[in-house]
Design an enzyme around this catalytic site. Structure first.
Site, PDB file in Angstrom:
ATOM      1  N   LEU A 135       0.862  -1.171   0.000  1.00  0.00           N
ATOM      2  CA  LEU A 135       0.000   0.000   0.000  1.00  0.00           C
ATOM      3  C   LEU A 135       0.900   1.224   0.000  1.00  0.00           C
ATOM      4  CD1 LEU A 135      -2.829  -0.767   2.634  1.00  0.00           C
ATOM      5  CD2 LEU A 135      -2.952  -0.967   0.145  1.00  0.00           C
ATOM      6  N   ASP A 136       0.527   2.238  -0.777  1.00  0.00           N
ATOM      7  CA  ASP A 136       1.284   3.484  -0.757  1.00  0.00           C
ATOM      8  C   ASP A 136       1.310   4.062   0.644  1.00  0.00           C
ATOM      9  OD1 ASP A 136       1.574   3.268  -3.482  1.00  0.00           O
ATOM     10  OD2 ASP A 136       0.010   4.723  -3.967  1.00  0.00           O
ATOM     11  N   ARG A 137       2.301   4.904   0.898  1.00  0.00           N
ATOM     12  CA  ARG A 137       2.409   5.555   2.206  1.00  0.00           C
ATOM     13  C   ARG A 137       1.101   6.256   2.585  1.00  0.00           C
ATOM     14  NH1 ARG A 137       6.820  10.200   2.927  1.00  0.00           N
ATOM     15  NH2 ARG A 137       8.208   8.397   2.765  1.00  0.00           N
ATOM     16  N   HIS A 232       0.317   2.917  -7.983  1.00  0.00           N
ATOM     17  CA  HIS A 232      -0.490   4.135  -8.174  1.00  0.00           C
ATOM     18  C   HIS A 232      -1.618   3.946  -9.194  1.00  0.00           C
ATOM     19  CE1 HIS A 232       3.043   6.948  -6.779  1.00  0.00           C
ATOM     20  NE2 HIS A 232       2.743   6.000  -5.899  1.00  0.00           N
TER      21      HIS A 232
END
Length: 313
Positions: A135-137, A232
């Site tokens: 998961l992205d930050r 993304h």
């Protein structure tokens, strides 16, 4: 922040923390020691977490510092969505890196899982922790780890074969003209713009399904299904459609919503459907929704996700 240095003959023999204090006087020694502790300093390309390391002439020293707090992130019972001997599901807060970065090892989600399970010590048997998701930050919500060697293979295969149903909530600018749709493209990194985008040549296939759940004057709440899991992917697809995520300044979204300044894209990993890697039981995991996306309409759609996204359960 990134700073690069080469140790001179005159600096040989200094402790690492004192060496950096001499090079970066605007940072206190206390701050520099904390940066070293979390893993933000590299000597000759290797991460070093020892303040008392003695530096020698010719060594390269890099300091990386991100914007996150220097106090390491730690899990608590409220963070745990599911746990047994084989599987751990966590509700990740926005702003926490999933895996180590140049700026930190300590305080990333992966390291916090090691601490939670008591596997951060360097002695004794260190059991396997498998990271099958990213998961992205800035993305909050569900993320699953395998925490036993017997679980990693079966869980990885489910993600590889796209047997895991990944449902997200996204808050986007405006409202898509088509209330239920699907984006299909090939995504690749645009190095000039430092972001992902669709490309007619090359790239990796990406498919995103969505349904508008509710719309307000400035934003819409969307239910999103990730068929693939590219970097993304959701952010890029909705930005290209003219509806970037609220808070996603990097992809053209507004940085302010309802009188709030937002630091991260409004994206939440809400629900996961998967099979337990050992028992084979069907699991449906749910993460509490952040306040910004906790719209009343969610109570009426929770049981109709497959129908809303026009897929088979």
């Amino acid at each position: 922040m990134k700073r690069n240095f080469v140790v001179t003959e005159q600096e040989t023999g200094r402790r690492l923390d004192r060496y950096l204090q001499g090079r970066i006087p605007e940072l206190s020694r206390t701050t520099l020691r904390a940066v070293i502790d979390i893993g933000g300093v590299h000597v000759d390309g290797r991460r070093v977490r020892k303040n008392g390391l003695i530096v020698t002439a010719g060594q390269s020293v890099e300091l990386h510092r991100d914007e996150a707090p220097l106090e390491p992130f730690r899990l608590d019972m409220e963070s745990i969505v599911f746990q047994d001997d084989y599987l751990l599901a966590i509700n990740k807060p926005a702003g926490i890196d999933t895996q180590p970065t140049p700026a930190r090892y300590q305080g990333t989600l992966y390291e916090a899982v090691q601490v939670w399970l008591g596997r951060n010590r360097r002695f004794g048997r260190k059991l396997e922790i498998g990271m099958v998701q990213r998961l992205d930050r800035g993305t909050s919500g569900l993320i699953v780890f395998s925490i036993h060697p017997r679980a990693h293979g079966p869980l990885s295969e489910q993600f590889r074969e796209r047997l895991v149903r990944k449902r997200y909530l996204a808050l986007v600018q405006g409202c898509p003209a088509v209330p239920c749709g699907c984006f299909v493209s090939h995504l690749a990194r645009n190095r000039r713009r430092n972001r992902m985008g669709s490309t007619p040549i090359g790239g990796r296939p990406a498919e995103t399904r969505y349904r508008v759940v509710d719309a307000r004057s400035e934003a819409s709440l969307l239910l999103v299904e990730l068929v693939t899991g590219r970097t993304h992917q959701i952010r890029a697809h909705f930005s290209e459609a003219g509806h970037p995520l609220i808070g996603d300044v990097r992809y053209g979204g507004p940085g302010r919503y309802e009188n709030q300044d937002l630091s991260y894209p409004s994206l939440h990993s809400w629900r996961l459907k998967l099979y337990h890697p050992l028992s084979g039981d069907r699991l449906e995991l749910v993460a509490p929704v952040p306040a910004l996306m906790d719209w009343p309409v969610l109570d009426t759609v929770a049981g109709r996700l497959d129908e809303l996204l026009e897929i088979n359960s």
